[in-house]
Design a protein around this motif. Structure first.
Motif, PDB file in Angstrom:
ATOM      1  N   TRP A  10      38.773  44.057  31.931  1.00 42.86           N
ATOM      2  CA  TRP A  10      38.805  45.343  32.620  1.00 42.86           C
ATOM      3  C   TRP A  10      39.152  45.143  34.089  1.00 42.86           C
ATOM      4  N   PRO A  11      40.374  45.532  34.522  1.00 41.40           N
ATOM      5  CA  PRO A  11      40.785  45.302  35.908  1.00 41.40           C
ATOM      6  C   PRO A  11      40.168  46.300  36.891  1.00 41.40           C
ATOM      7  N   ALA A  12      39.693  45.767  38.002  1.00 44.95           N
ATOM      8  CA  ALA A  12      39.208  46.587  39.118  1.00 44.95           C
ATOM      9  C   ALA A  12      38.988  45.682  40.314  1.00 44.95           C
ATOM     10  N   HIS A  13      39.271  46.165  41.475  1.00 49.40           N
ATOM     11  CA  HIS A  13      39.007  45.451  42.722  1.00 49.40           C
ATOM     12  C   HIS A  13      39.666  44.071  42.749  1.00 49.40           C
ATOM     13  N   ALA A  33      19.796  39.872  33.423  1.00 49.01           N
ATOM     14  CA  ALA A  33      20.641  40.028  34.610  1.00 49.01           C
ATOM     15  C   ALA A  33      19.947  39.448  35.845  1.00 49.01           C
ATOM     16  N   ALA A  34      18.690  39.792  36.045  1.00 47.19           N
ATOM     17  CA  ALA A  34      17.963  39.289  37.220  1.00 47.19           C
ATOM     18  C   ALA A  34      17.854  37.770  37.189  1.00 47.19           C
ATOM     19  N   ALA A  42      25.014  46.534  39.970  1.00 46.09           N
ATOM     20  CA  ALA A  42      26.074  46.356  38.975  1.00 46.09           C
ATOM     21  C   ALA A  42      25.745  47.069  37.665  1.00 46.09           C
ATOM     22  N   PHE A  43      24.543  47.657  37.560  1.00 40.38           N
ATOM     23  CA  PHE A  43      24.124  48.342  36.348  1.00 40.38           C
ATOM     24  C   PHE A  43      24.726  49.742  36.317  1.00 40.38           C
ATOM     25  N   ASP A  49      28.355  45.642  34.858  1.00 44.19           N
ATOM     26  CA  ASP A  49      29.720  45.172  35.064  1.00 44.19           C
ATOM     27  C   ASP A  49      29.616  43.825  35.768  1.00 44.19           C
ATOM     28  N   VAL A  50      30.240  42.803  35.177  1.00 46.70           N
ATOM     29  CA  VAL A  50      30.164  41.464  35.763  1.00 46.70           C
ATOM     30  C   VAL A  50      31.569  40.896  35.933  1.00 46.70           C
TER      31      VAL A  50
END
Length: 91
Positions: A10-13, A33-34, A42-43, A49-50
């Motif tokens: 998934w492309p972004a930034h 996640a933590a 990011a949640f 999203d990672v």
């Protein structure tokens, strides 16, 4: 109980992103996640999203790699999926 991750597609930034979900509980997802240094910001309601640079480390930490379609199927089956129409747009 399993934490799942799809391929970074998934492309972004200027990079590619994966989705990290739990097929059992949001508590399990937040704990994983933590423990792996993923910021709570990011949640996104039912997933994190990672960035692509985190994918291999998250798999090594125990996230099960699955395709994007399987991730959605398993998230829906868990009852944790938030439908697009129920999401509030971020501005």
């Amino acid at each position: 109980m399993t934490v799942l991750i799809d391929p970074p597609e998934w492309p972004a930034h200027g990079m590619l992103w994966s989705h990290l979900v739990s097929d059992a509980s949001l508590d399990e997802l937040h704990d994983f996640a933590a423990a792996n240094g993923i910021a709570r910001r990011a949640f996104d309601l039912d997933h994190y999203d990672v960035p692509d640079r985190s994918y291999d480390d998250l798999v090594a930490a125990g996230a099960e790699p699955v395709g994007g379609k399987e991730l959605v199927v398993r998230l829906r089956a868990s009852g944790l999926r938030i439908k697009a129409r129920d999401r509030v747009r971020k501005h």
